[in-house]
Design a protein around this motif. Structure first.
Motif, PDB file in Angstrom:
ATOM      1  N   LEU A 277      -2.140  -5.204  -9.511  1.00 23.42           N
ATOM      2  CA  LEU A 277      -2.024  -4.539  -7.789  1.00 23.42           C
ATOM      3  C   LEU A 277      -2.309  -5.344  -6.568  1.00 23.42           C
ATOM      4  O   LEU A 277      -1.790  -5.577  -5.515  1.00 23.42           O
ATOM      5  CB  LEU A 277      -3.689  -3.731  -8.026  1.00 23.42           C
ATOM      6  CG  LEU A 277      -2.543  -2.611  -8.807  1.00 23.42           C
ATOM      7  CD1 LEU A 277      -3.855  -1.909  -8.775  1.00 23.42           C
ATOM      8  CD2 LEU A 277      -1.330  -1.824  -8.133  1.00 23.42           C
ATOM      9  N   GLU A 278      -2.877  -6.364  -7.221  1.00 18.56           N
ATOM     10  CA  GLU A 278      -3.543  -7.722  -5.802  1.00 18.56           C
ATOM     11  C   GLU A 278      -2.185  -8.891  -5.642  1.00 18.56           C
ATOM     12  O   GLU A 278      -2.934  -9.021  -4.820  1.00 18.56           O
ATOM     13  CB  GLU A 278      -4.372  -8.766  -6.387  1.00 18.56           C
ATOM     14  CG  GLU A 278      -6.081  -8.062  -6.668  1.00 18.56           C
ATOM     15  CD  GLU A 278      -6.437  -9.112  -7.382  1.00 18.56           C
ATOM     16  OE1 GLU A 278      -6.720 -10.199  -7.484  1.00 18.56           O
ATOM     17  OE2 GLU A 278      -7.546  -8.913  -8.424  1.00 18.56           O
ATOM     18  N   LEU A 279      -0.491  -8.621  -6.208  1.00 23.00           N
ATOM     19  CA  LEU A 279       0.038  -9.165  -5.510  1.00 23.00           C
ATOM     20  C   LEU A 279       0.697  -8.368  -4.986  1.00 23.00           C
ATOM     21  O   LEU A 279       2.117  -8.622  -4.133  1.00 23.00           O
ATOM     22  CB  LEU A 279       1.020  -9.418  -7.372  1.00 23.00           C
ATOM     23  CG  LEU A 279       0.545 -10.705  -7.634  1.00 23.00           C
ATOM     24  CD1 LEU A 279       0.887 -11.915  -9.410  1.00 23.00           C
ATOM     25  CD2 LEU A 279       0.199 -11.963  -6.744  1.00 23.00           C
ATOM     26  N   ILE A 280       1.001  -7.131  -5.729  1.00 27.28           N
ATOM     27  CA  ILE A 280       1.946  -6.254  -4.913  1.00 27.28           C
ATOM     28  C   ILE A 280       2.120  -5.166  -3.584  1.00 27.28           C
ATOM     29  O   ILE A 280       2.207  -5.063  -2.874  1.00 27.28           O
ATOM     30  CB  ILE A 280       2.606  -5.168  -6.266  1.00 27.28           C
ATOM     31  CG1 ILE A 280       3.384  -5.591  -7.486  1.00 27.28           C
ATOM     32  CG2 ILE A 280       3.600  -4.048  -5.517  1.00 27.28           C
ATOM     33  CD1 ILE A 280       3.178  -4.540  -8.476  1.00 27.28           C
ATOM     34  N   CYS A 281       0.290  -4.895  -3.782  1.00 31.11           N
ATOM     35  CA  CYS A 281      -0.084  -4.100  -2.595  1.00 31.11           C
ATOM     36  C   CYS A 281      -0.048  -4.520  -1.641  1.00 31.11           C
ATOM     37  O   CYS A 281       0.637  -4.066  -0.246  1.00 31.11           O
ATOM     38  CB  CYS A 281      -1.127  -3.454  -2.782  1.00 31.11           C
ATOM     39  SG  CYS A 281      -1.505  -2.607  -3.674  1.00 31.11           S
TER      40      CYS A 281
END
Length: 409
Positions: A288-292
């Motif tokens: 999520l840290e990468l995607i969002c």
């Protein structure tokens, strides 16, 4: 049309000795720096080169990173040292994995202290195959990790098939890291072409000059078997050696990507793709840290944005992290732009489900379903209409019952 086996048999010189191939003015020993290796099963030609570590020590962290790359337990990769890694690439007489296809050149790369060794085992004649396979198997048996590029689909089945054909039936395959699988997870969404040559150019910054195209290599070897002129094979040895070196460099790059994706992967598409891979391995927060932060990046296509958002939200839902999942669905419902029934309706229906079944907020659920119904009518999505109408009617009944119970009080 003659079979590959018939072509190969016709190329074997009739007067050829079973132990010493005929020499020519351009014999293999005069073209590439190597020597004859005598084994219990005969002899074959071997080239060995020591080169500077192509990874600059980068594989020292392989033990720590490999479990997350391969999806294995930590115990499976415990105490793997770079010296126990074997890089393998083959050159063959064709792409068919049948018994008529031979492996005539096996490239092996491994570490010896600070040096990187490239061994190339070559068949001067097809009768030397038992000797070559014995040497290759000995090196494989001393390794704990086999590294290839598309090796699961081609190189290893070819080697294993030839070993079995020559009576080796009790050999063990070491743990196998096929770099093609890891490469596709990160770079396929941006590059499309994940051939090793394209990955060299686009990711490793390597440009080969004078390289022989892979499709020409079988014919060059067939010509060598006919006339024993090894001069045209010089670029084949170079091609194979560079493949082995690129395997080491790419493995190092993949390890770096898993340890520090924000540093190793500069393009938003690559970061989101890597995030999707981490999601599939269960690393939700890291993913999520990468995607969002990148979902609204103009560099991300609408298709990749939808797939990444949906995958992240579905993983959060399965872990009962509904507030976070709803935040993603809300964002998706604003970004889809009604591109298709799936992308437009999915977030609205998921939001309605949570409101109806978990929060018991039927009025809010109805608002999401009304938005979905409006889109269905606007775009005439007939296939989706029955499910939306059914959900709408059920929510209306629930609201009526709730209203009646309130009046009864």
């Amino acid at each position: 049309m003659r079979s590959i086996r018939e072509r190969l048999n016709s190329m074997q010189p009739e007067t050829q000795s079973r132990t010493t191939p005929p020499r020519s003015t351009n014999g293999i020993d005069l073209i590439v720096p190597g020597s004859e290796l005598v084994t219990t099963r005969g002899s074959h030609f071997v080239v060995e080169q020591r080169i500077t570590d192509p990874t600059d020590g980068g594989l020292s962290s392989v033990e720590r990173t490999l479990p997350t790359i391969l999806g294995t337990g930590a115990d499976d990769t415990q105490a793997i040292d770079p010296s126990e890694i074997l890089f393998l690439d083959t050159e063959t007489t064709g792409l068919d994995r049948g018994t008529g296809t031979h492996v005539f050149l096996v490239g092996l790369g491994y570490y010896d202290g600070s040096n990187f060794i490239v061994e190339q085992h070559f068949l001067r004649g097809l009768h030397e195959e038992p000797s070559m396979l014995e040497s290759v198997l000995e090196r494989i048996n001393r390794s704990r990790l086999l590294v290839t590029y598309n090796g699961r689909g081609f190189d290893w089945p070819m080697i294993a098939g030839r070993l079995i054909l020559h009576g080796h039936r009790d050999f063990n395959q070491p743990m196998h890291w096929d770099l093609l699988t890891s490469t596709r997870r990160i770079w396929r969404n941006r590059l499309q072409d994940c051939s090793l040559g394209n990955i060299e150019r686009e990711i490793l910054g390597v440009q080969r000059f004078g390289d022989v195209p892979g499709y020409m290599i079988p014919d060059l070897y067939f010509a060598y078997l006919r006339n024993q002129d090894a001069a045209p094979l010089r670029p084949v040895f170079s091609h194979n050696r560079e493949d082995i070196v690129s395997l080491a460099r790419l493995a190092d790059q993949l390890i770096f990507a898993h340890e520090a994706p924000h540093l190793a992967l500069s393009h938003p598409i690559d970061q989101v793709s890597f995030g999707l891979s981490r999601l599939n391995h269960g690393f939700i927060d890291e993913a999520l840290e990468l995607i969002c932060p990148l979902l609204e990046s103009p560099a991300i296509s609408s298709d990749l944005r939808f797939r990444a958002s949906r995958s992240a939200a579905d993983h959060l839902k399965r872990r009962a992290r509904f507030d976070e999942a709803m935040a993603l669905w809300d964002q998706m419902s604003e970004l889809t732009g009604s591109a298709s029934a799936e992308t437009a309706l999915y977030p609205l229906i998921e939001l309605a489900k949570v409101c109806e079944h978990r929060q018991k907020d039927y009025r809010r659920a109805l608002q999401y379903v009304e938005r979905a119904r409006n889109l269905v009518e606007l775009h005439d999505w007939n296939q989706e209409r029955p499910a939306i109408v059914h959900r709408y009617a059920r929510l209306m009944r629930r609201l009526e019952r709730a209203k009646s119970r309130k009046q009864d009080r």
